[in-house]
Motif scaffolding. Structure first.
Motif, mmCIF file in Angstrom:
data_model
loop_
_atom_site.group_PDB
_atom_site.id
_atom_site.type_symbol
_atom_site.label_atom_id
_atom_site.label_comp_id
_atom_site.label_asym_id
_atom_site.label_seq_id
_atom_site.Cartn_x
_atom_site.Cartn_y
_atom_site.Cartn_z
ATOM 1 N N ALA A 243 0.752 -1.274 0.059
ATOM 2 C CA ALA A 243 -0.029 0.025 0.123
ATOM 3 C C ALA A 243 0.813 1.329 0.086
ATOM 4 C CB ALA A 243 -0.772 -0.090 1.043
ATOM 5 N N PHE A 244 2.007 1.156 0.370
ATOM 6 C CA PHE A 244 2.914 2.060 0.297
ATOM 7 C C PHE A 244 3.488 2.525 -1.091
ATOM 8 C CE2 PHE A 244 3.718 1.230 4.788
ATOM 9 C CZ PHE A 244 3.300 2.208 5.446
ATOM 10 N N GLY A 245 3.102 1.856 -2.045
ATOM 11 C CA GLY A 245 3.165 2.200 -3.223
ATOM 12 C C GLY A 245 2.313 3.458 -3.868
ATOM 13 N N MET A 246 1.122 3.542 -3.106
ATOM 14 C CA MET A 246 0.563 4.712 -3.394
ATOM 15 C C MET A 246 1.366 6.226 -2.953
ATOM 16 S SD MET A 246 -3.320 3.693 -2.299
ATOM 17 C CE MET A 246 -3.113 3.164 -0.501
ATOM 18 N N SER A 247 2.077 6.024 -2.177
ATOM 19 C CA SER A 247 2.782 7.242 -1.613
ATOM 20 C C SER A 247 3.766 7.575 -2.536
ATOM 21 C CB SER A 247 3.492 6.851 -0.233
ATOM 22 O OG SER A 247 2.621 7.150 0.738
ATOM 23 N N PHE A 248 4.210 6.698 -3.444
ATOM 24 C CA PHE A 248 5.213 6.815 -4.187
ATOM 25 C C PHE A 248 4.663 7.221 -5.833
ATOM 26 C CE2 PHE A 248 7.845 4.619 -1.513
ATOM 27 C CZ PHE A 248 9.224 4.930 -1.799
ATOM 28 N N GLY A 249 3.117 7.491 -5.797
ATOM 29 C CA GLY A 249 2.687 8.035 -6.849
ATOM 30 C C GLY A 249 1.828 6.868 -7.491
ATOM 31 N N PHE A 250 1.808 5.629 -7.348
ATOM 32 C CA PHE A 250 1.163 4.785 -7.955
ATOM 33 C C PHE A 250 -0.053 3.917 -7.323
ATOM 34 C CE2 PHE A 250 5.583 5.081 -9.291
ATOM 35 C CZ PHE A 250 5.631 5.499 -10.533
ATOM 36 N N LEU A 251 -0.992 3.471 -8.049
ATOM 37 C CA LEU A 251 -2.306 3.245 -7.781
ATOM 38 C C LEU A 251 -2.893 3.774 -6.666
ATOM 39 C CD1 LEU A 251 -0.946 -0.681 -7.647
ATOM 40 C CD2 LEU A 251 -1.955 0.392 -9.530
ATOM 41 N N LYS A 252 -2.828 5.139 -6.908
ATOM 42 C CA LYS A 252 -3.460 5.884 -5.939
ATOM 43 C C LYS A 252 -4.886 5.769 -5.706
ATOM 44 C CE LYS A 252 -0.385 9.837 -5.291
ATOM 45 N NZ LYS A 252 -0.334 11.458 -5.393
ATOM 46 N N GLY A 253 -5.302 5.637 -4.537
ATOM 47 C CA GLY A 253 -6.835 5.517 -4.375
ATOM 48 C C GLY A 253 -7.285 4.020 -4.826
ATOM 49 N N ARG A 254 -6.554 3.002 -4.897
ATOM 50 C CA ARG A 254 -6.814 1.721 -5.336
ATOM 51 C C ARG A 254 -6.524 0.712 -4.375
ATOM 52 N NH1 ARG A 254 -7.861 1.231 -10.932
ATOM 53 N NH2 ARG A 254 -7.708 3.295 -12.277
ATOM 54 N N MET A 255 -5.695 0.779 -3.443
ATOM 55 C CA MET A 255 -5.366 -0.030 -2.199
ATOM 56 C C MET A 255 -6.172 0.479 -1.081
ATOM 57 S SD MET A 255 -1.544 -1.567 -3.258
ATOM 58 C CE MET A 255 -0.780 0.226 -3.857
ATOM 59 N N LEU A 256 -6.289 -0.436 0.152
ATOM 60 C CA LEU A 256 -6.876 -0.200 1.188
ATOM 61 C C LEU A 256 -6.074 -0.838 2.298
ATOM 62 C CD1 LEU A 256 -10.580 -1.256 0.538
ATOM 63 C CD2 LEU A 256 -9.860 1.135 0.732
ATOM 64 N N PRO A 257 -5.288 -0.001 2.990
ATOM 65 C CA PRO A 257 -4.409 -0.603 4.128
ATOM 66 C C PRO A 257 -5.118 -0.630 5.325
ATOM 67 C CG PRO A 257 -3.749 1.772 3.355
ATOM 68 C CD PRO A 257 -5.109 1.453 2.747
ATOM 69 N N ILE A 258 -5.687 -2.074 5.400
ATOM 70 C CA ILE A 258 -6.454 -2.713 6.688
ATOM 71 C C ILE A 258 -5.625 -3.358 7.622
ATOM 72 C CG2 ILE A 258 -8.474 -4.187 7.157
ATOM 73 C CD1 ILE A 258 -8.973 -1.906 5.396
ATOM 74 N N PHE A 259 -5.676 -2.892 9.012
ATOM 75 C CA PHE A 259 -4.802 -3.337 9.783
ATOM 76 C C PHE A 259 -5.457 -4.416 10.497
ATOM 77 C CE2 PHE A 259 -1.748 -0.382 9.071
ATOM 78 C CZ PHE A 259 -0.767 -0.433 9.965
ATOM 79 N N THR A 260 -4.956 -5.629 10.921
ATOM 80 C CA THR A 260 -5.559 -6.398 11.701
ATOM 81 C C THR A 260 -4.654 -6.904 12.895
ATOM 82 O OG1 THR A 260 -6.652 -8.518 11.783
ATOM 83 C CG2 THR A 260 -4.705 -8.567 10.408
ATOM 84 N N TYR A 261 -4.865 -7.622 13.910
ATOM 85 C CA TYR A 261 -4.207 -7.420 15.375
ATOM 86 C C TYR A 261 -4.220 -8.938 15.881
ATOM 87 C CZ TYR A 261 -5.130 -2.689 14.618
ATOM 88 O OH TYR A 261 -5.414 -1.252 14.138
ATOM 89 N N ALA A 262 -3.163 -9.185 16.343
ATOM 90 C CA ALA A 262 -2.823 -10.501 16.822
ATOM 91 C C ALA A 262 -2.303 -10.579 18.270
ATOM 92 C CB ALA A 262 -1.692 -11.436 16.065
ATOM 93 N N SER A 263 -2.319 -11.546 19.203
ATOM 94 C CA SER A 263 -1.680 -11.563 20.662
ATOM 95 C C SER A 263 -1.290 -13.091 20.529
ATOM 96 C CB SER A 263 -2.795 -11.379 21.440
ATOM 97 O OG SER A 263 -3.188 -10.113 21.610
#
Length: 439
Positions: A243-263
């Motif tokens: 998803a950090f590829g969007m910060s590099f100018g590509f696939l903007k608005g096409r990926m969703l950074p969804i966090f999930t959590y573990a223990s």
């Protein structure tokens, strides 16, 4: 010039990372460098791409740039399932189009085989166990999902076994679940240990720079990458940073950074292991995608993974982590009432790069810029194989699998903000509520 406004910032309590074999991180880059091949992102995809590029071009240096320490980021934070079967959560039967599913199976098996061979060849200590996985349900809606998945596996001609409620404790100890579908092909790993081992066994013509976050990029005849201590000039840039590829100018608005959590729990003592029963290690995913993933690890810890948040900048948020800890304790108590004194020792979050149509990106992003991005929750196997195949394609190789990846339309556009955050957060909340006792 493109300024990178969003950089990885993961929390400090990833159990996989802290329990994996220690290693000496490679020094960060400083000064000026120039190379033909530069890869940004040293997770499963970037490590596979760097390895294969180095093999394909043995007389050329490959630079691999990682913003954090290898094993500390996303690739070291998943639940540790290297899944072989198609896992299309957008399809009712998890299989979807049968021709696409067969190719996905081929890709996943190739990624799995690559990792198993590297673990064997380099003696990587990552608790690799080819023990399959359980997909289990407790609610009626989950039972219906298992039945649909069974029909999908029949179409695909894949082996499975249905295990009923009375027999399940002999497999997983807990009597919490009503039914499970067991498939034998999944491999379980300690993900941070595997990523570290892959990084430390790269070919000699790969130079890995850790703790080197790129802050600016100039795209031109050569790509100029800048960071706080210097710059790197690349003839060809490869992005494997999801998803950090969007910060590099590509696939903007096409990926969703969804966090999930573990223990991860503390290790069970002998008496607690006897109370739990079941097999000495196993992995279970929920029938409901918003339910709870559970593992018993070879070092006798129990893992609980659930809860989701939408973090548009791809960075950890302490508020969401605190909420997840409470949910994990509840989920643990429901499944393991025989273990009331077992504490959760580590809790962490990790990002998934998802797309609305469950497709990733593979190919050329711009002149001299290429990418394998958006693994949709299958980063261990799919990231590995797409990184390898991207390097093969750049070396001029052709195959049906490369054609399949290149012909994909890629991730769909997302709605604009603020509607995107409103919609994603509403869907996450509703999905977790509907999961009921599966959560």
């Amino acid at each position: 010039m493109t300024k990178i406004t969003s950089l990885p910032a993961d929390d400090q309590r990833c159990g996989w990372y802290h329990l994996s074999p220690s290693r000496q991180p490679r020094p960060g880059h400083s000064g000026q460098r120039s190379a033909r091949w530069v890869i940004v992102g040293a997770g499963f995809t970037g490590l596979a791409a760097a390895r294969q590029l180095a093999l394909n071009f043995p007389d050329e240096e490959v630079l691999l740039i990682e913003a954090q320490e290898v094993g500390f980021g996303t690739s070291g934070r998943n639940a540790g399932f290297a899944i072989d079967l198609p896992h299309d959560i957008g399809a009712d039967d998890y299989i979807g189009d049968i021709a696409t599913a067969r190719t996905s199976l081929q890709l996943n098996l190739m990624g799995q085989d690559l990792l198993k061979e590297l673990v064997r060849q380099h003696g990587i200590d990552c608790q690799l166990k080819a023990c399959g996985k359980y997909q289990a349900a407790v609610e009626n809606r989950g039972i219906a999902v298992l039945d649909a998945y069974r029909r999908g596996l029949d179409k695909l001609g894949q082996e499975y076994r249905m295990i009923e409620e009375a027999e399940l404790p002999s497999h997983i100890g807990t009597g919490f679940y009503r039914q499970a579908l067991f498939t034998p092909g999944t491999v379980l790993i300690q993900p941070a240990a595997l990523v570290k081992g892959l990084a430390d066994s790269l070919p000699a013509n790969v130079t890995l720079y850790e703790n080197t976050p790129i802050t600016e990029v100039d795209y031109g005849e050569r790509v100029q990458l800048r960071h706080g201590r210097g710059s790197i000039s690349a003839e060809r840039l490869i992005l494997t940073n999801n998803a950090f590829g969007m910060s590099f100018g590509f696939l903007k608005g096409r990926m969703l950074p969804i966090f999930t959590y573990a223990s991860l729990s503390r290790p069970l003592n002998d008496e607690e292991q006897a109370r739990l029963g079941g097999k000495p290690y196993w992995g279970l995913i929920p029938a409901d995608p918003f339910g709870t993933t559970v593992r018993r690890t070879p070092d006798n810890r129990l893992l609980i993974r659930n809860s989701f948040s939408f973090n548009p900048d791809g960075r950890s948020n302490p508020r969401y982590l605190a909420r997840a800890i409470a949910r994990h304790r509840e989920s643990f108590a429901r499944r393991f009432p025989m273990l009331p004194g077992v504490d959760l020792e580590f809790t962490w979050g990790g990002a998934l790069a998802l797309s609305r149509n469950h497709l990733g990106y593979f190919g050329q992003l711009a002149p001299n810029v290429y990418g394998a991005l958006c693994c949709n929750g299958l980063g261990v196997t799919r990231g590995t194989v797409t990184g390898k195949l991207l390097a093969d394609w750049l070396a001029g190789e052709k195959s049906e699998l490369i054609d399949f990846l290149r012909e994909s339309p890629g991730p769909n556009p997302n709605p604009p903000q603020p509607f995107l955050s409103m919609g994603v957060n509403a869907n996450l909340s509703w999905g977790q509520y509907r999961a009921g006792r599966e959560s």
